[in-house]
Design an enzyme around this catalytic site. Structure first.
Site, PDB file in Angstrom:
ATOM      1  N   ASN A 149       3.756  -3.252   4.610  1.00 29.65           N
ATOM      2  CA  ASN A 149       2.489  -2.833   5.214  1.00 29.65           C
ATOM      3  C   ASN A 149       2.763  -2.252   6.599  1.00 29.65           C
ATOM      4  O   ASN A 149       3.824  -2.484   7.171  1.00 29.65           O
ATOM      5  CB  ASN A 149       1.584  -4.050   5.434  1.00 29.65           C
TER       6      ASN A 149
ATOM      7  N   ALA B 177       1.892 -10.373  -6.118  1.00 28.38           N
ATOM      8  CA  ALA B 177       2.732 -11.491  -6.552  1.00 28.38           C
ATOM      9  C   ALA B 177       2.669 -12.590  -5.501  1.00 28.38           C
ATOM     10  O   ALA B 177       2.385 -12.321  -4.338  1.00 28.38           O
ATOM     11  CB  ALA B 177       4.179 -11.024  -6.711  1.00 28.38           C
TER      12      ALA B 177
ATOM     13  N   LYS C 214      -3.044   3.694   3.357  1.00 25.00           N
ATOM     14  CA  LYS C 214      -2.908   2.229   3.224  1.00 25.00           C
ATOM     15  C   LYS C 214      -3.281   1.569   4.554  1.00 25.00           C
ATOM     16  O   LYS C 214      -3.993   0.558   4.585  1.00 25.00           O
ATOM     17  CB  LYS C 214      -1.451   1.912   2.830  1.00 25.00           C
TER      18      LYS C 214
ATOM     19  N   ASN D  66      -8.213  -6.220   6.689  1.00 29.06           N
ATOM     20  CA  ASN D  66      -7.387  -7.364   7.109  1.00 29.06           C
ATOM     21  C   ASN D  66      -7.915  -8.099   8.341  1.00 29.06           C
ATOM     22  O   ASN D  66      -8.125  -9.316   8.282  1.00 29.06           O
ATOM     23  CB  ASN D  66      -5.932  -6.925   7.273  1.00 29.06           C
TER      24      ASN D  66
ATOM     25  N   ASN E  16     -11.901 -10.991   0.531  1.00 31.78           N
ATOM     26  CA  ASN E  16     -12.165  -9.554   0.718  1.00 31.78           C
ATOM     27  C   ASN E  16     -13.588  -9.181   0.294  1.00 31.78           C
ATOM     28  O   ASN E  16     -14.286  -8.443   0.990  1.00 31.78           O
ATOM     29  CB  ASN E  16     -11.167  -8.720  -0.090  1.00 31.78           C
TER      30      ASN E  16
ATOM     31  N   GLU F 281       0.543  -9.155  10.902  1.00 33.09           N
ATOM     32  CA  GLU F 281       1.003  -7.769  11.076  1.00 33.09           C
ATOM     33  C   GLU F 281      -0.010  -6.938  11.870  1.00 33.09           C
ATOM     34  O   GLU F 281      -0.017  -5.720  11.781  1.00 33.09           O
ATOM     35  CB  GLU F 281       1.272  -7.150   9.706  1.00 33.09           C
TER      36      GLU F 281
HETATM   37  O1  PAF Z   1      -2.998  -6.677   2.947  1.00 33.65           O
HETATM   38  C1  PAF Z   1      -3.696  -6.931   1.954  1.00 33.65           C
HETATM   39  O2  PAF Z   1      -4.108  -8.067   1.691  1.00 33.65           O
HETATM   40  C2  PAF Z   1      -4.030  -5.791   0.993  1.00 33.65           C
HETATM   41  O3  PAF Z   1      -3.317  -4.673   1.409  1.00 33.65           O
HETATM   42  C3  PAF Z   1      -5.522  -5.476   0.860  1.00 33.65           C
HETATM   43  C4  PAF Z   1      -5.709  -4.091   0.341  1.00 33.65           C
HETATM   44  C5  PAF Z   1      -6.264  -5.644   2.147  1.00 33.65           C
HETATM   45  C6  PAF Z   1      -6.150  -6.288  -0.236  1.00 33.65           C
HETATM   46  O4  PAF Z   1      -6.053  -7.664  -0.090  1.00 33.65           O
END
Ligand code: PAF
Length: 305
Positions: free
Chosen positions: A103, A129, A181, A189, A199, A264
């Site tokens: 990420n 996972a 992304k 997040n 979420n 992060e």
């Molecule tokens: O970081 C994460 O958890 C994922 O990239 C996302 C898209 C926010 C979904 O949980």
């Protein structure tokens, strides 16, 4: 051909299993001797996927190993990238292939500057996972993985990756993909971390939706200034779709906060705010989220003292 995997979390272990299925050898680089002792309890990964249970036995190494490395997959947390690469740098052969599957943004540029002799790719994945100690890996979905070279002289795909049993697309321009992304991560997040919600719960209240809207608007402005096209639809709509599709998930940042781990945030919202600053764009909502997540982490650290 043999891939070394730096970062033995769920995604690193999943890739060890995928390499195994694709008949590509791999070695997991463990963090320390304590991690090696935990590994030796079973010496394998018990890989659960749908109703199937398979076993995978990649090689493992401790940090003091010395053999040369030609192919390296990095699946560490984004903030660990540079330190981890510096530690392993003496083992990397000239022309070494490195894939950064993480990420966040910023670490790709730092890796390019640190290792100009290497071929470096960036990749993003929607694979899901999680690990259940001591040796179980649950693969929820192999998802889709996008990969692309970070410099013009690097080939489209790293060696052996076409053999991986996953949906893999190579992109000539990976940077806009990383931005897309990043944009989703900037919206979902930090808000889920601060609100301590799944979420999908971001979509449940008008207050959270109003915040999402402001955050998305700022992200779109910064992306535009950076010359990036995000999605064909407004970012807010895209974020709603992702939050809905992953409604029951705890975001990676909320999981980090709950486990008392570093987040992060600096490589996600921090990167966005640094870019905004360079372009002279005000991002009050994202800056506030950055401060709030930093404060959450600090509160957690002082509890632990
Ligand atoms: O970081 C994460 O958890 C994922 O990239 C996302 C898209 C926010 C979904 O949980």
């Amino acid at each position: 051909m043999h891939w070394y995997i730096l970062g033995a979390g769920a995604i690193g272990r999943l890739w060890a299993c995928l390499f195994d299925q694709g008949s590509v050898g791999s070695t997991l680089l463990l963090r320390n001797t304590a991690a090696l002792a935990r590994w030796q309890l079973s010496n394998r990964i018990e890989w659960h996927e749908s109703d199937l249970i398979r076993h995978c036995t990649p090689d493992v190494e401790t940090p003091d190993s010395k053999g040369p490395i030609r192919h390296l997959l990095v699946t560490t947390k984004a903030y660990d990238t540079l330190t981890a690469l510096q530690a392993i740098q003496p083992r990397l052969l000239p022309g070494c292939e490195i894939v950064l599957l993480q990420n966040g943004m910023g670490q790709q540029q730092a890796a390019l500057e640190l290792l100009p002799e290497c071929n470096i790719w960036a990749a993003t994945t929607t694979a899901g996972a999680w690990c259940e100690p001591p040796d179980r890996l649950h693969c929820i979905s192999r998802g889709e993985t996008l990969i692309g070279p970070l410099s013009a002289s690097t080939p489209a795909l790293p060696s052996g990756w076409s053999r991986l049993p996953i949906s893999l697309s190579d992109c000539t321009d990976i940077v806009p993909v990383l931005w897309r992304k990043l944009a989703i991560n900037c919206a979902i997040n930090p808000l889920t971390a601060i609100e301590h919600c799944r979420n999908g719960a971001l979509l449940d209240s008008p207050r959270r939706m109003a915040l999402l809207q402001e955050v998305c608007h700022e992200v779109e402005q910064v992306a535009k200034a950076a010359g990036m096209t995000l999605f064909e639809i407004p970012l807010l709509q895209q974020v709603e779709a992702v939050a809905h599709a992953t409604g029951d998930n705890l975001s990676s940042m909320l999981q980090d906060i709950r486990h008392g781990r570093q987040t992060e945030i600096e490589q996600i919202t921090g990167f966005l705010c640094r870019q905004a600053h360079e372009f002279g764009i005000e991002t009050p909502y994202n800056s506030a989220l950055l401060q709030q997540v930093r404060a959450l982490t600090m509160a957690r650290e002082s509890q632990d003292d």
